[in-house]
Scaffold this motif. Structure first.
Motif, PDB file in Angstrom:
ATOM      1  N   SER A  92       0.836  -1.195   0.000  1.00 22.81           N
ATOM      2  CA  SER A  92       0.000   0.000   0.000  1.00 22.81           C
ATOM      3  C   SER A  92       0.875   1.252   0.000  1.00 22.81           C
ATOM      4  CB  SER A  92      -0.909   0.006   1.232  1.00 22.81           C
ATOM      5  OG  SER A  92      -0.134  -0.031   2.415  1.00 22.81           O
ATOM      6  N   GLY A  93       0.422   2.254  -0.741  1.00 23.52           N
ATOM      7  CA  GLY A  93       1.173   3.496  -0.794  1.00 23.52           C
ATOM      8  C   GLY A  93       2.257   3.510  -1.847  1.00 23.52           C
ATOM      9  N   ASP A  94       2.304   2.461  -2.701  1.00 26.67           N
ATOM     10  CA  ASP A  94       3.370   2.366  -3.702  1.00 26.67           C
ATOM     11  C   ASP A  94       2.899   2.775  -5.097  1.00 26.67           C
ATOM     12  OD1 ASP A  94       5.235   1.546  -1.896  1.00 26.67           O
ATOM     13  OD2 ASP A  94       4.995  -0.587  -2.293  1.00 26.67           O
ATOM     14  N   MET A  95       1.824   3.558  -5.197  1.00 27.43           N
ATOM     15  CA  MET A  95       1.300   3.945  -6.505  1.00 27.43           C
ATOM     16  C   MET A  95       2.332   4.738  -7.311  1.00 27.43           C
ATOM     17  SD  MET A  95      -1.555   2.580  -6.951  1.00 27.43           S
ATOM     18  CE  MET A  95      -2.020   3.472  -8.426  1.00 27.43           C
ATOM     19  N   GLU A  96       3.153   5.527  -6.626  1.00 33.12           N
ATOM     20  CA  GLU A  96       4.177   6.291  -7.326  1.00 33.12           C
ATOM     21  C   GLU A  96       5.185   5.358  -7.987  1.00 33.12           C
ATOM     22  OE1 GLU A  96       5.950   9.479  -9.012  1.00 33.12           O
ATOM     23  OE2 GLU A  96       4.042   9.410  -7.914  1.00 33.12           O
ATOM     24  N   ASP A  97       5.536   4.255  -7.291  1.00 36.33           N
ATOM     25  CA  ASP A  97       6.427   3.256  -7.891  1.00 36.33           C
ATOM     26  C   ASP A  97       5.811   2.675  -9.151  1.00 36.33           C
ATOM     27  OD1 ASP A  97       8.432   3.513  -6.047  1.00 36.33           O
ATOM     28  OD2 ASP A  97       7.746   1.876  -4.774  1.00 36.33           O
ATOM     29  N   MET A  98       4.508   2.394  -9.089  1.00 34.98           N
ATOM     30  CA  MET A  98       3.836   1.817 -10.253  1.00 34.98           C
ATOM     31  C   MET A  98       3.888   2.778 -11.436  1.00 34.98           C
ATOM     32  SD  MET A  98      -0.153   0.642 -10.688  1.00 34.98           S
ATOM     33  CE  MET A  98      -0.071  -0.679  -9.482  1.00 34.98           C
ATOM     34  N   ARG A  99       3.633   4.048 -11.171  1.00 35.68           N
ATOM     35  CA  ARG A  99       3.675   5.035 -12.259  1.00 35.68           C
ATOM     36  C   ARG A  99       5.081   5.179 -12.817  1.00 35.68           C
ATOM     37  NH1 ARG A  99      -0.343   7.674  -9.017  1.00 35.68           N
ATOM     38  NH2 ARG A  99       1.254   8.749  -7.792  1.00 35.68           N
ATOM     39  N   ASN A 100       6.075   5.177 -11.923  1.00 36.12           N
ATOM     40  CA  ASN A 100       7.467   5.340 -12.361  1.00 36.12           C
ATOM     41  C   ASN A 100       7.919   4.210 -13.270  1.00 36.12           C
ATOM     42  OD1 ASN A 100       7.997   7.765 -11.100  1.00 36.12           O
ATOM     43  ND2 ASN A 100       8.737   6.824  -9.216  1.00 36.12           N
TER      44      ASN A 100
END
Length: 369
Positions: A251-259
């Motif tokens: 949870s909270g890793d949406m930025e990693d997914m976008r990157n």
């Protein structure tokens, strides 16, 4: 007060650091001094453990996400852990046999050989698996072999003067006699020797395909398409299992997914990084001159060690695979920093060795006929 010898203090500190990294990798939870005292079996006091953790934090190996929380490894901490694994790890026989069995099962069909390889790596590691073959666009042809693997399957093996090899398999609708394949291979070799790779498709189309009839025509058409595609798309990156990274996301890793999605959609950045890594592997392979020395080397880059800022929370474990002592491609794993490094290093090392063995066997097939 008893003063420890420097080597004993260093050893104790390294063991605690490795214990912290190992437990964080397995649980995903910050590691506290109380947890180490209760489960670490280091036979030292809680106060000593706290002092060691504080020192590891001050020297950049660990950090705290919250002031009152436990510690988690920094990229520098992961690096010490991975280097320790690289020095000490031996792949268990049972694990190696399991990888070999899975690999052999998946590449029974030669179509999509490299794609199968990246899929095997992904399945074994539960991360993303990748394979990239070397760029030969600027090179000239040394030899092109067509090898019969049954009546309807043909293996094409292209060698260039720099020592790089490219391979592809063709499935035919109609059976082709082995003698016809051998004769065609000899004619192609005579004409294509020393020709630029970028000219190969045009030569085969103009001087062979347009004049061909009967069973040879289908093979020549497939070969022309393959050589033309190679000239237009010199780099081929096979990436399988990207969804596994998303599945393992916390949870909270949406930025990693976008990157990571951004980098892999562009692909050029990722391809460039892999090509640079392959060049580095090729240079190091040349330096390994001792007879019987394994030519490929497993390389691990952690977080900020990668030269792509979007990969700051990811690690890459990779190894070149060699042909005639030269690096001709790269296999590897892309996953979160919190990965099982001993397992990943073992998988990459084993698959790289098996690719080398298989390519070497294929090179010998026409010599044995």
């Amino acid at each position: 007060m008893r003063v420890l010898k420097p080597e004993i203090a260093r050893d104790r500190k390294e063991k605690i650091l490795n214990w912290v990294v190992y437990n964080y990798v397995n649980t995903g939870k910050p590691v506290s001094s109380d947890m180490i005292a209760a489960n670490g079996r280091f036979n030292i006091s809680s106060a000593t453990i706290r002092n060691i953790l504080k020192e590891l934090e001050e020297t950049g190996y660990l950090f705290q996400t919250h002031t009152s929380g436990g510690r988690i490894p920094s990229d520098k901490g992961y690096r010490v852990y991975v280097d320790n694994i690289s020095r000490l790890q031996k792949l268990a026989v049972a694990e190696k046999e399991r990888v070999e069995e899975e690999y052999e099962r998946r590449v029974e069909q030669l179509d999509g050989f490299l794609k199968h390889t990246s899929k095997v790596i992904s399945d074994m590691s539960h991360c993303a698996g990748f394979v990239i073959s070397a760029d030969i666009q600027e090179d000239a042809i040394k030899r092109l072999d067509l090898i019969s693997l049954g009546s309807r399957n043909i293996l094409s093996v292209l060698f260039v003067h720099s020592g790089i090899m490219k391979h592809a398999s063709f499935s035919l609708d109609k059976a082709l006699d082995k003698g016809v394949v051998r004769s065609l291979s000899m004619k192609l070799n005579k004409r294509l020797k020393d020709a630029p790779v970028t000219d190969a498709a045009g030569i085969v189309w103009k001087e062979f395909l347009q004049k061909a009839g009967g069973p040879e025509q289908e093979l020549l058409k497939k070969l022309t398409d393959y050589l033309g595609n190679m000239a237009r798309n010199p780099e081929q990156v096979y990436l399988e299992g990207l969804s596994r990274i998303y599945e393992n996301m916390e949870s909270g890793d949406m930025e990693d997914m976008r990157n990571i999605a951004r980098v892999l959609e562009e692909k050029e950045k990722f391809s460039h990084m892999l090509r640079e890594r392959l060049k580095d592997c090729a240079g190091r392979s040349k330096a390994l001159t001792a007879p019987g020395t394994k030519k490929h080397i497993v390389n691990v880059t952690i977080g900020s060690e990668n030269n792509i800022k979007e990969f700051k929370n990811f690690s890459l474990v990779s190894s070149s695979y060699c042909m005639n002592d030269k690096a001709v491609g790269l296999v590897g794993i892309l996953g979160y920093k919190r990965m099982e490094y001993p397992k990943m290093i073992s998988i990459v090392d084993s698959v790289s060795s098996m690719v080398e063995t298989m390519l070497s066997d294929w090179e010998k097939i026409d010599l044995e006929d």
